[in-house]
Write a protein that holds these residues in place. Sequence first.
Motif, PDB file in Angstrom:
ATOM      1  N   THR A  54       0.791  -1.229   0.000  1.00 23.39           N
ATOM      2  CA  THR A  54       0.000   0.000   0.000  1.00 23.39           C
ATOM      3  C   THR A  54       0.824   1.280   0.000  1.00 23.39           C
ATOM      4  OG1 THR A  54      -0.169   0.065   2.422  1.00 23.39           O
ATOM      5  CG2 THR A  54      -1.865  -1.179   1.223  1.00 23.39           C
ATOM      6  N   LEU A  55       2.168   1.185  -0.066  1.00 19.63           N
ATOM      7  CA  LEU A  55       2.967   2.408  -0.145  1.00 19.63           C
ATOM      8  C   LEU A  55       2.543   3.238  -1.346  1.00 19.63           C
ATOM      9  CD1 LEU A  55       6.639   1.341   0.753  1.00 19.63           C
ATOM     10  CD2 LEU A  55       5.117   2.833   2.058  1.00 19.63           C
ATOM     11  N   PRO A  56       2.492   4.563  -1.226  1.00 16.55           N
ATOM     12  CA  PRO A  56       2.059   5.393  -2.358  1.00 16.55           C
ATOM     13  C   PRO A  56       3.088   5.388  -3.476  1.00 16.55           C
ATOM     14  CG  PRO A  56       2.810   6.776  -0.542  1.00 16.55           C
ATOM     15  CD  PRO A  56       2.794   5.378  -0.029  1.00 16.55           C
ATOM     16  N   GLY A  57       2.600   5.701  -4.680  1.00 13.63           N
ATOM     17  CA  GLY A  57       3.504   5.833  -5.815  1.00 13.63           C
ATOM     18  C   GLY A  57       3.180   4.915  -6.968  1.00 13.63           C
ATOM     19  N   GLY A  58       2.327   3.923  -6.765  1.00 12.11           N
ATOM     20  CA  GLY A  58       1.993   2.998  -7.841  1.00 12.11           C
ATOM     21  C   GLY A  58       0.502   2.955  -8.091  1.00 12.11           C
ATOM     22  N   HIS A  59       0.118   2.161  -9.079  1.00 13.12           N
ATOM     23  CA  HIS A  59      -1.294   1.970  -9.383  1.00 13.12           C
ATOM     24  C   HIS A  59      -1.898   0.976  -8.403  1.00 13.12           C
ATOM     25  CE1 HIS A  59      -1.570   4.237 -13.172  1.00 13.12           C
ATOM     26  NE2 HIS A  59      -0.337   3.829 -13.394  1.00 13.12           N
ATOM     27  N   SER A  83     -10.101   9.302  -5.893  1.00 12.29           N
ATOM     28  CA  SER A  83     -10.412   9.496  -7.312  1.00 12.29           C
ATOM     29  C   SER A  83      -9.155   9.711  -8.131  1.00 12.29           C
ATOM     30  CB  SER A  83     -11.369  10.672  -7.499  1.00 12.29           C
ATOM     31  OG  SER A  83     -10.813  11.853  -6.939  1.00 12.29           O
ATOM     32  N   THR A  84      -8.082  10.154  -7.506  1.00 14.46           N
ATOM     33  CA  THR A  84      -6.764  10.186  -8.148  1.00 14.46           C
ATOM     34  C   THR A  84      -5.728   9.987  -7.057  1.00 14.46           C
ATOM     35  OG1 THR A  84      -5.161  11.462  -9.433  1.00 14.46           O
ATOM     36  CG2 THR A  84      -6.682  12.717  -8.062  1.00 14.46           C
ATOM     37  N   TRP A  85      -4.746   9.155  -7.350  1.00 12.07           N
ATOM     38  CA  TRP A  85      -3.702   8.858  -6.371  1.00 12.07           C
ATOM     39  C   TRP A  85      -2.533   9.811  -6.500  1.00 12.07           C
ATOM     40  CZ3 TRP A  85      -5.161   5.490  -2.677  1.00 12.07           C
ATOM     41  CH2 TRP A  85      -6.269   4.700  -2.941  1.00 12.07           C
ATOM     42  N   ASN A  86      -2.686  10.841  -7.338  1.00  8.47           N
ATOM     43  CA  ASN A  86      -1.767  11.981  -7.416  1.00  8.47           C
ATOM     44  C   ASN A  86      -2.602  13.246  -7.260  1.00  8.47           C
ATOM     45  OD1 ASN A  86       0.532  10.424  -7.808  1.00  8.47           O
ATOM     46  ND2 ASN A  86       1.278  11.665  -9.487  1.00  8.47           N
ATOM     47  N   MET A  87      -2.565  13.828  -6.069  1.00  8.33           N
ATOM     48  CA  MET A  87      -3.404  14.983  -5.766  1.00  8.33           C
ATOM     49  C   MET A  87      -2.927  16.218  -6.533  1.00  8.33           C
ATOM     50  SD  MET A  87      -5.971  16.095  -3.912  1.00  8.33           S
ATOM     51  CE  MET A  87      -6.128  14.741  -2.732  1.00  8.33           C
ATOM     52  N   PRO A  88      -3.818  16.918  -7.251  1.00 10.12           N
ATOM     53  CA  PRO A  88      -3.399  18.160  -7.929  1.00 10.12           C
ATOM     54  C   PRO A  88      -2.857  19.161  -6.912  1.00 10.12           C
ATOM     55  CG  PRO A  88      -5.596  17.488  -8.626  1.00 10.12           C
ATOM     56  CD  PRO A  88      -5.234  16.615  -7.473  1.00 10.12           C
ATOM     57  N   SER A  89      -1.810  19.872  -7.290  1.00  8.94           N
ATOM     58  CA  SER A  89      -1.150  20.787  -6.348  1.00  8.94           C
ATOM     59  C   SER A  89      -1.933  22.073  -6.127  1.00  8.94           C
ATOM     60  CB  SER A  89       0.263  21.119  -6.840  1.00  8.94           C
ATOM     61  OG  SER A  89       0.200  21.692  -8.138  1.00  8.94           O
ATOM     62  N   THR A  90      -2.779  22.450  -7.085  1.00 11.03           N
ATOM     63  CA  THR A  90      -3.525  23.710  -6.954  1.00 11.03           C
ATOM     64  C   THR A  90      -4.979  23.496  -7.342  1.00 11.03           C
ATOM     65  OG1 THR A  90      -3.103  24.393  -9.244  1.00 11.03           O
ATOM     66  CG2 THR A  90      -1.454  25.021  -7.579  1.00 11.03           C
ATOM     67  N   SER A  91      -5.816  24.413  -6.911  1.00 11.16           N
ATOM     68  CA  SER A  91      -7.226  24.347  -7.279  1.00 11.16           C
ATOM     69  C   SER A  91      -7.395  24.579  -8.777  1.00 11.16           C
ATOM     70  CB  SER A  91      -8.029  25.379  -6.490  1.00 11.16           C
ATOM     71  OG  SER A  91      -7.532  26.691  -6.728  1.00 11.16           O
ATOM     72  N   ARG A  92      -6.487  25.380  -9.375  1.00 14.79           N
ATOM     73  CA  ARG A  92      -6.557  25.623 -10.818  1.00 14.79           C
ATOM     74  C   ARG A  92      -6.298  24.333 -11.598  1.00 14.79           C
ATOM     75  NH1 ARG A  92      -5.852  29.810 -14.599  1.00 14.79           N
ATOM     76  NH2 ARG A  92      -6.191  28.847 -16.646  1.00 14.79           N
ATOM     77  N   LEU A  93      -5.279  23.583 -11.162  1.00 15.91           N
ATOM     78  CA  LEU A  93      -4.979  22.320 -11.832  1.00 15.91           C
ATOM     79  C   LEU A  93      -6.145  21.340 -11.652  1.00 15.91           C
ATOM     80  CD1 LEU A  93      -3.058  20.473 -13.368  1.00 15.91           C
ATOM     81  CD2 LEU A  93      -1.986  19.868 -11.182  1.00 15.91           C
ATOM     82  N   ALA A  94      -6.715  21.295 -10.452  1.00 18.92           N
ATOM     83  CA  ALA A  94      -7.850  20.407 -10.213  1.00 18.92           C
ATOM     84  C   ALA A  94      -9.028  20.790 -11.101  1.00 18.92           C
ATOM     85  CB  ALA A  94      -8.255  20.464  -8.744  1.00 18.92           C
ATOM     86  N   SER A  95      -9.262  22.091 -11.249  1.00 21.69           N
ATOM     87  CA  SER A  95     -10.356  22.556 -12.091  1.00 21.69           C
ATOM     88  C   SER A  95     -10.094  22.238 -13.553  1.00 21.69           C
ATOM     89  CB  SER A  95     -10.552  24.058 -11.894  1.00 21.69           C
ATOM     90  OG  SER A  95     -11.528  24.568 -12.774  1.00 21.69           O
TER      91      SER A  95
END
Length: 849
Positions: A54-59, A83-95
């Motif tokens: 379960t370590l982060p970094g893979g599918h 919903s994504t295992w790589n969190m967007p760094s900004t709200s703009r990127l998420a949008s």
Amino acid sequence: MGPLSPTSPIQQPPHSAGLSYKGLRAAIDPQSIPSPIDAIEIDREQWDDQPFGTLPGGHVPLSTTDYVAIDQGNSSPRFVRMSTWNMPSTSRLASDCEVPLVAIIQPLSDQDPREEPIPLVDTGDIGPARCARCRAYINPWCKWVAGGMRWRCNLCSHETEVAPEYFSNLDANMTRLDHLQRPELNKGTVDFAVPKDYWAPQPQPRIEALYQPVVPTSTSEMRPPEPMRYVFAFDVSQEAMQSDFTRTACLQVLDLLYGYEAQDGTHVDPCFPPQSQVCIMSYDRSIHFYDLLPRGADNPAMLVLPDLDDIFVPMCDGLFVDVRGSQQIITNLLTTLGDGSNRFLETEAALGSALAACLAALAGKGGQVLVFPGVIPTIGLGALTTPEDMSVLIGTEKEKSIFTLQHEAWQELGEQCAEEGIGVNMFFANGRPVDLASISVVSSISGGQLYFHPRFNPVRDGMVLHSELRRLLLRTTGYSCLMKVRCSQGLRITQHYGNFYEPPTSDLTFGTLDADKAISVVLEHTKSLSEGEFAFLQSAVLYTTVSGERRVRVCNLGVQVAGMAGNVFRFADMDAVVCHMVREGIHKMRSQKIAKIQEQLTDKCAAILLAYRKYCATSAPASQLIIPEAFRALPLYTLAIMKSRPLKAQNVVIDVRVYHAHKIMAMGARTTMQHLHPRLMALHDLTMRAAMPDPQTGLIRLPGLMRDSYIFMESYGIYLIDNEELMVLWIGSDASPQLLKDLFEVDDFLHVDSNITQLPVLSTRLSEQLRNIIAHRYAQRGWTPKLSIARQNMDGAELEFADMLVEDKNNAAMSYLDYLCLVHKQINAALTGGSSTNNHRTSFKSAPW
């Protein structure tokens, strides 16, 4: 209706009305369009013989895959799925990416039998270490400072003093010397045993006239944890008795309390918790209580409460008893309760008042209610009028009124049950509409569950009812539950979806929470996150176990932060996105028309795919449909959401629509995906080893799945489809006599008995294979749905079968091929029209349908 394509050997049943695509479109081979089956099979192959760390970094594995998770400090995706295992760094990127930031949390989920059990951590009277600022629980992502005297919270960065009893020195890597002996410091999911400070409070009834509890409650008292109590309440009105529902339910409860002999002659042990106590009630126009203490008589004394407006419990001793100590008197009661031949039967039953009586009996204690209603409650608390057929209002301006409560008493009952730590489970066996839109609120708010057996038939539905009851008693369950989800700085929780009560001044409240229930939470940015670092999520559920222990189940998750859209899409999780989309759509049913919700679903699907085109595949021509790998089947699942019972535009009986909405709002990711896209399997061409036990491991390997469409079926085939609610065995009119002989011991298609509810036990390999498949699915979910036989062009069950083929044109919606063309057309219009990511939805809504 003609065949779906020139190559289709089977025509759809005439009832399968759907929408056609309007306008010109290119000829597309149905075989070439994206299918979830390929991804499901590849994922199953990948995780079949290797564990998932379960370590982060893979599918992560798909929710539909059977895998063994090794907890390395992050919770298994069974407990938390992002919903994504790589969190967007900004709200703009998420949008820009349009991928909703969502977590699906199923904190008490079943584990794979091969996994380590969740560790139980007992820190004594000091309780679990918690952050002094945000109250988060200590976890593997925390840092130790000041030589181990303080720890820094990974959620809010506050440093908290370590209690002397919890202190340990650090090594050269700033890790505690007792790190490996502390599960809470190296496991993502743990249970904490908690002291008296965490006991459930005694809530004061907000509507004092509603009932008079046995034990006076006070908000200043704390409730000592005790083994869970159960109340069984049986409808003994005329309709419930004549359908044989009450008798069947009583006898099956008796089996589960004391064990029974299976059909093969083996003894099945009781599954009722041995330390729990039970109360039995019945009701019609009055409420009936029973003294279950053995006092020398063969039958219990019955106390009748005729005043439905003044509900109270008229007894203390004998209301709740130990199952073993009162075995003879309980057996006599349940054996005779369902026999209405010796007494006058009332035509009405006061379900609302009966639930108030259950609430009064459990006030100050908490527990579970299992009630078996057979008719609509037209008298007593929350009395309802028999509803008209309002399914015709779908599509009109009055549509939203369909889901409005007729009586606020049902809402108040649900809220009080949740606050008292009581979960209400209802087993409906109605022959007529019962206004589930009003009644179901009690189960939804209290964390209970609805079970639905309209026009109950003991032969057809008895085994399913037995299976549902057994699962309810055996699954991991907690009561008097509070849930809090916390996230790290830069993020916040904005919305929760699920079946629970959300009081204005408290955490999410569940009367009961069990292994089959999940909630979803929506996150948004409050500030930018640092790329390359981690974002954190922690779910904490305070609950009392069935055995009477107060615990906190803590699930922790750390996900990497990404600064590029490509990484957000690369590690996106379609299962979590689809679960969120269907829950959000159902949540809107009381405020928006279904047609509008369907339009928004299409908009969201197209927006996600357009965002990928704009930021990850800009060089492709606008006329080419580009779909990211993680969302290859998103259009199909979006279409399946619109074809689901709650959200399809076609006329659906309102009780059926509400029942399925209740179930889907509580489903975990795995069940949701398998419900929306049912598993279809060809049985006529199984290999010799398929679904047979492995000689070395004893495990069976299931055969591959196929796509949900008549296009891929043959008239000589036999197919099994399973949507987690119903299994249908479809038999083609040209099926081989040998296949029929192997499965049913008949050699003529016309002689197959379509009324059987379980397969005959034959010594043939095909019979053993199919029974192994069904047994394996029973083991996966813990209960067995109804099995129907559908002979081609002969049996009514084929209508249900056809509706489950979501890739075909049916359920008042398009085929998958046409819907994919529609989504592509909307994306193409947005690209060629020059719309930006901020206003492209306008172009979607104006696109031709």
